[in-house]
Design a protein around this motif. Sequence first.
Motif, PDB file in Angstrom:
ATOM      1  N   THR A  41       0.831  -1.203   0.000  1.00 22.01           N
ATOM      2  CA  THR A  41       0.000   0.000   0.000  1.00 22.01           C
ATOM      3  C   THR A  41       0.865   1.254   0.000  1.00 22.01           C
ATOM      4  OG1 THR A  41      -1.747  -1.188   1.192  1.00 22.01           O
ATOM      5  CG2 THR A  41      -1.834   1.222   1.226  1.00 22.01           C
ATOM      6  N   GLU A  94       3.984   1.528  -1.046  1.00 24.12           N
ATOM      7  CA  GLU A  94       4.682   1.618  -2.330  1.00 24.12           C
ATOM      8  C   GLU A  94       3.764   2.161  -3.413  1.00 24.12           C
ATOM      9  OE1 GLU A  94       6.446  -2.148  -3.261  1.00 24.12           O
ATOM     10  OE2 GLU A  94       7.798  -2.068  -1.535  1.00 24.12           O
ATOM     11  N   GLU A  95       2.500   1.734  -3.400  1.00 25.97           N
ATOM     12  CA  GLU A  95       1.535   2.215  -4.396  1.00 25.97           C
ATOM     13  C   GLU A  95       1.291   3.702  -4.222  1.00 25.97           C
ATOM     14  OE1 GLU A  95      -1.887  -0.276  -3.945  1.00 25.97           O
ATOM     15  OE2 GLU A  95      -0.890  -2.017  -4.862  1.00 25.97           O
ATOM     16  N   ARG A  96       1.216   4.172  -2.964  1.00 26.84           N
ATOM     17  CA  ARG A  96       1.008   5.609  -2.708  1.00 26.84           C
ATOM     18  C   ARG A  96       2.201   6.419  -3.226  1.00 26.84           C
ATOM     19  NH1 ARG A  96      -0.965   5.303   3.511  1.00 26.84           N
ATOM     20  NH2 ARG A  96      -2.920   4.235   3.109  1.00 26.84           N
ATOM     21  N   HIS A  97       3.404   5.919  -3.001  1.00 30.27           N
ATOM     22  CA  HIS A  97       4.590   6.642  -3.435  1.00 30.27           C
ATOM     23  C   HIS A  97       4.756   6.610  -4.949  1.00 30.27           C
ATOM     24  CE1 HIS A  97       6.060   7.619   0.496  1.00 30.27           C
ATOM     25  NE2 HIS A  97       5.993   6.368   0.883  1.00 30.27           N
ATOM     26  N   ALA A  98       4.221   5.601  -5.605  1.00 29.91           N
ATOM     27  CA  ALA A  98       4.340   5.465  -7.059  1.00 29.91           C
ATOM     28  C   ALA A  98       3.434   6.462  -7.786  1.00 29.91           C
ATOM     29  CB  ALA A  98       4.017   4.048  -7.489  1.00 29.91           C
ATOM     30  N   ARG A  99       2.406   6.934  -7.112  1.00 24.45           N
ATOM     31  CA  ARG A  99       1.446   7.855  -7.768  1.00 24.45           C
ATOM     32  C   ARG A  99       1.976   9.229  -7.880  1.00 24.45           C
ATOM     33  NH1 ARG A  99      -3.842   5.910  -4.458  1.00 24.45           N
ATOM     34  NH2 ARG A  99      -3.632   3.750  -4.986  1.00 24.45           N
TER      35      ARG A  99
END
Length: 103
Positions: free
Chosen positions: A96, A98-103
């Motif tokens: 979760t 990592e997904e937030r930082h990828a956006r």
Amino acid sequence: MTECGVYVILVGMSMTEKPQTVRFTTKGQVVIPLRLRKQFDIEDGTKAVVQATPEGILLKPVTAALIKRGRGILKRRHGGKPLTEDWAEHQEQERTLEERHAR
């Protein structure tokens, strides 16, 4: 050829012992002297943790004796979740983040 500051340090080695010289192969392999293999219970297939330090390379053999000494360090609370469930939750939290930082 110049020195490149690469050392192999075995944890627990007495600092009063005379250091031995070893050579690295083109593949980066090195033969640990028999005396040290016996001292640290290193057998064929023994894994090791390799870590960069300010002094050089730290090589920590992961032997059965080391694992046995480490048992019980991570105590689980009585009635708590099994470690597999805790680990799965941890991995989900990491995904979760990592997904937030990828956006």
